[in-house]
Motif scaffolding. Sequence first.
Motif, PDB file in Angstrom:
ATOM      1  N   THR A 174       9.083  56.550  -7.173  1.00 39.07           N
ATOM      2  CA  THR A 174       8.979  55.268  -7.775  1.00 39.07           C
ATOM      3  C   THR A 174       7.298  54.976  -7.498  1.00 39.07           C
ATOM      4  OG1 THR A 174      11.156  54.355  -6.756  1.00 39.07           O
ATOM      5  CG2 THR A 174       9.388  52.760  -7.201  1.00 39.07           C
ATOM      6  N   LEU A 175       6.932  54.438  -8.698  1.00 36.78           N
ATOM      7  CA  LEU A 175       5.352  54.167  -8.667  1.00 36.78           C
ATOM      8  C   LEU A 175       5.159  52.883  -7.776  1.00 36.78           C
ATOM      9  CD1 LEU A 175       4.633  55.193 -12.553  1.00 36.78           C
ATOM     10  CD2 LEU A 175       4.290  56.523 -10.345  1.00 36.78           C
ATOM     11  N   PRO A 176       4.155  52.792  -7.281  1.00 38.65           N
ATOM     12  CA  PRO A 176       3.684  51.483  -6.453  1.00 38.65           C
ATOM     13  C   PRO A 176       3.953  50.137  -7.196  1.00 38.65           C
ATOM     14  CG  PRO A 176       2.072  53.120  -6.124  1.00 38.65           C
ATOM     15  CD  PRO A 176       2.761  53.491  -7.225  1.00 38.65           C
ATOM     16  N   ASP A 177       3.705  50.157  -8.415  1.00 39.01           N
ATOM     17  CA  ASP A 177       3.926  48.632  -9.280  1.00 39.01           C
ATOM     18  C   ASP A 177       5.317  48.732  -9.643  1.00 39.01           C
ATOM     19  OD1 ASP A 177       3.702  50.880 -11.126  1.00 39.01           O
ATOM     20  OD2 ASP A 177       2.853  49.556 -12.487  1.00 39.01           O
ATOM     21  N   GLU A 178       6.230  49.482  -9.333  1.00 36.78           N
ATOM     22  CA  GLU A 178       7.621  49.501  -9.882  1.00 36.78           C
ATOM     23  C   GLU A 178       8.577  49.180  -8.535  1.00 36.78           C
ATOM     24  OE1 GLU A 178       8.475  53.214 -11.890  1.00 36.78           O
ATOM     25  OE2 GLU A 178       7.557  52.667 -13.576  1.00 36.78           O
ATOM     26  N   GLN A 179       7.914  49.257  -7.453  1.00 41.37           N
ATOM     27  CA  GLN A 179       8.900  48.889  -6.419  1.00 41.37           C
ATOM     28  C   GLN A 179       9.326  47.512  -6.328  1.00 41.37           C
ATOM     29  OE1 GLN A 179       6.295  49.603  -3.046  1.00 41.37           O
ATOM     30  NE2 GLN A 179       6.894  52.044  -3.135  1.00 41.37           N
ATOM     31  N   ALA A 180      10.746  47.556  -6.110  1.00 38.01           N
ATOM     32  CA  ALA A 180      11.382  46.244  -6.051  1.00 38.01           C
ATOM     33  C   ALA A 180      11.087  45.514  -4.609  1.00 38.01           C
ATOM     34  CB  ALA A 180      12.916  46.327  -5.936  1.00 38.01           C
ATOM     35  N   SER A 181      10.872  44.352  -4.617  1.00 41.36           N
ATOM     36  CA  SER A 181      10.464  43.564  -3.574  1.00 41.36           C
ATOM     37  C   SER A 181      11.880  42.962  -2.647  1.00 41.36           C
ATOM     38  CB  SER A 181       9.849  42.218  -3.720  1.00 41.36           C
ATOM     39  OG  SER A 181      10.404  41.528  -4.784  1.00 41.36           O
ATOM     40  N   MET A 185      15.494  52.895  -7.938  1.00 36.45           N
ATOM     41  CA  MET A 185      17.083  52.779  -7.575  1.00 36.45           C
ATOM     42  C   MET A 185      17.283  52.362  -6.200  1.00 36.45           C
ATOM     43  SD  MET A 185      19.637  56.036  -7.313  1.00 36.45           S
ATOM     44  CE  MET A 185      18.533  57.154  -8.397  1.00 36.45           C
ATOM     45  N   SER A 186      18.222  51.466  -5.756  1.00 35.84           N
ATOM     46  CA  SER A 186      18.580  50.856  -4.856  1.00 35.84           C
ATOM     47  C   SER A 186      19.814  51.201  -4.391  1.00 35.84           C
ATOM     48  CB  SER A 186      18.338  49.307  -4.967  1.00 35.84           C
ATOM     49  OG  SER A 186      18.682  48.639  -3.837  1.00 35.84           O
ATOM     50  N   ILE A 187      20.221  51.441  -3.204  1.00 40.21           N
ATOM     51  CA  ILE A 187      21.452  51.982  -2.492  1.00 40.21           C
ATOM     52  C   ILE A 187      22.155  50.450  -2.469  1.00 40.21           C
ATOM     53  CG2 ILE A 187      22.618  52.654  -0.709  1.00 40.21           C
ATOM     54  CD1 ILE A 187      20.175  54.478  -0.062  1.00 40.21           C
ATOM     55  N   PRO A 188      23.445  50.681  -2.991  1.00 35.90           N
ATOM     56  CA  PRO A 188      24.136  49.321  -2.914  1.00 35.90           C
ATOM     57  C   PRO A 188      24.504  48.699  -1.490  1.00 35.90           C
ATOM     58  CG  PRO A 188      25.418  50.893  -4.156  1.00 35.90           C
ATOM     59  CD  PRO A 188      24.030  51.558  -3.812  1.00 35.90           C
ATOM     60  N   ASP A 189      24.842  47.797  -1.209  1.00 39.43           N
ATOM     61  CA  ASP A 189      25.215  47.095   0.100  1.00 39.43           C
ATOM     62  C   ASP A 189      26.513  47.794   0.520  1.00 39.43           C
ATOM     63  OD1 ASP A 189      23.256  45.407   0.243  1.00 39.43           O
ATOM     64  OD2 ASP A 189      24.204  43.797  -0.437  1.00 39.43           O
ATOM     65  N   HIS A 190      27.640  48.110  -0.209  1.00 43.32           N
ATOM     66  CA  HIS A 190      28.822  48.703   0.348  1.00 43.32           C
ATOM     67  C   HIS A 190      28.359  50.106   0.797  1.00 43.32           C
ATOM     68  CE1 HIS A 190      28.990  50.472  -3.869  1.00 43.32           C
ATOM     69  NE2 HIS A 190      29.406  51.539  -3.434  1.00 43.32           N
ATOM     70  N   ALA A 191      27.660  50.761   0.109  1.00 41.19           N
ATOM     71  CA  ALA A 191      27.044  52.224   0.478  1.00 41.19           C
ATOM     72  C   ALA A 191      26.535  52.078   1.875  1.00 41.19           C
ATOM     73  CB  ALA A 191      26.381  52.886  -0.637  1.00 41.19           C
ATOM     74  N   ARG A 192      25.677  51.324   2.023  1.00 34.40           N
ATOM     75  CA  ARG A 192      24.747  50.895   3.342  1.00 34.40           C
ATOM     76  C   ARG A 192      25.864  50.546   4.561  1.00 34.40           C
ATOM     77  NH1 ARG A 192      19.394  50.430   2.878  1.00 34.40           N
ATOM     78  NH2 ARG A 192      18.812  50.015   0.442  1.00 34.40           N
ATOM     79  N   ALA A 193      26.836  49.938   4.093  1.00 32.39           N
ATOM     80  CA  ALA A 193      28.015  49.315   5.052  1.00 32.39           C
ATOM     81  C   ALA A 193      28.739  50.648   5.585  1.00 32.39           C
ATOM     82  CB  ALA A 193      28.846  48.267   4.656  1.00 32.39           C
ATOM     83  N   ASN A 194      28.950  51.407   4.561  1.00 35.72           N
ATOM     84  CA  ASN A 194      29.831  52.738   4.838  1.00 35.72           C
ATOM     85  C   ASN A 194      29.007  53.710   5.708  1.00 35.72           C
ATOM     86  OD1 ASN A 194      32.063  51.872   3.583  1.00 35.72           O
ATOM     87  ND2 ASN A 194      31.794  52.657   1.534  1.00 35.72           N
ATOM     88  N   PHE A 195      27.755  53.774   5.355  1.00 32.69           N
ATOM     89  CA  PHE A 195      26.994  54.762   6.206  1.00 32.69           C
ATOM     90  C   PHE A 195      26.882  54.199   7.736  1.00 32.69           C
ATOM     91  CE2 PHE A 195      22.673  56.360   7.509  1.00 32.69           C
ATOM     92  CZ  PHE A 195      23.059  57.649   7.336  1.00 32.69           C
TER      93      PHE A 195
END
Length: 80
Positions: A73-80, A1-11
């Motif tokens: 997240t399992l190591p082989d499932e990580q997004a790059s 699961m990735s945190i969306p850009d708008h949530a990062r900007a608000n944080f």
Amino acid sequence: MSIPDHARANFQTLLRAAADGNLALMECADAATGETRYVICAVGRDSTDFLFAPFGHLADGNPYDAYVPPAPTLPDEQAS
């Protein structure tokens, strides 16, 4: 699961407001239910007026009961 850009900007905005001492806790009414909520707001100025940007409300009761952490997240499932 990735945190969306708008949530990062608000944080980041919330962190800057906290560092500058520009946070407020306001008692508000929930727009849908009318229940009392305690809302964390960033405070800004427009000339002589104060502006309050809501970021979220404090959890009622025990927040550990309100949220479930993300699954690991399992190591082989990580997004790059």
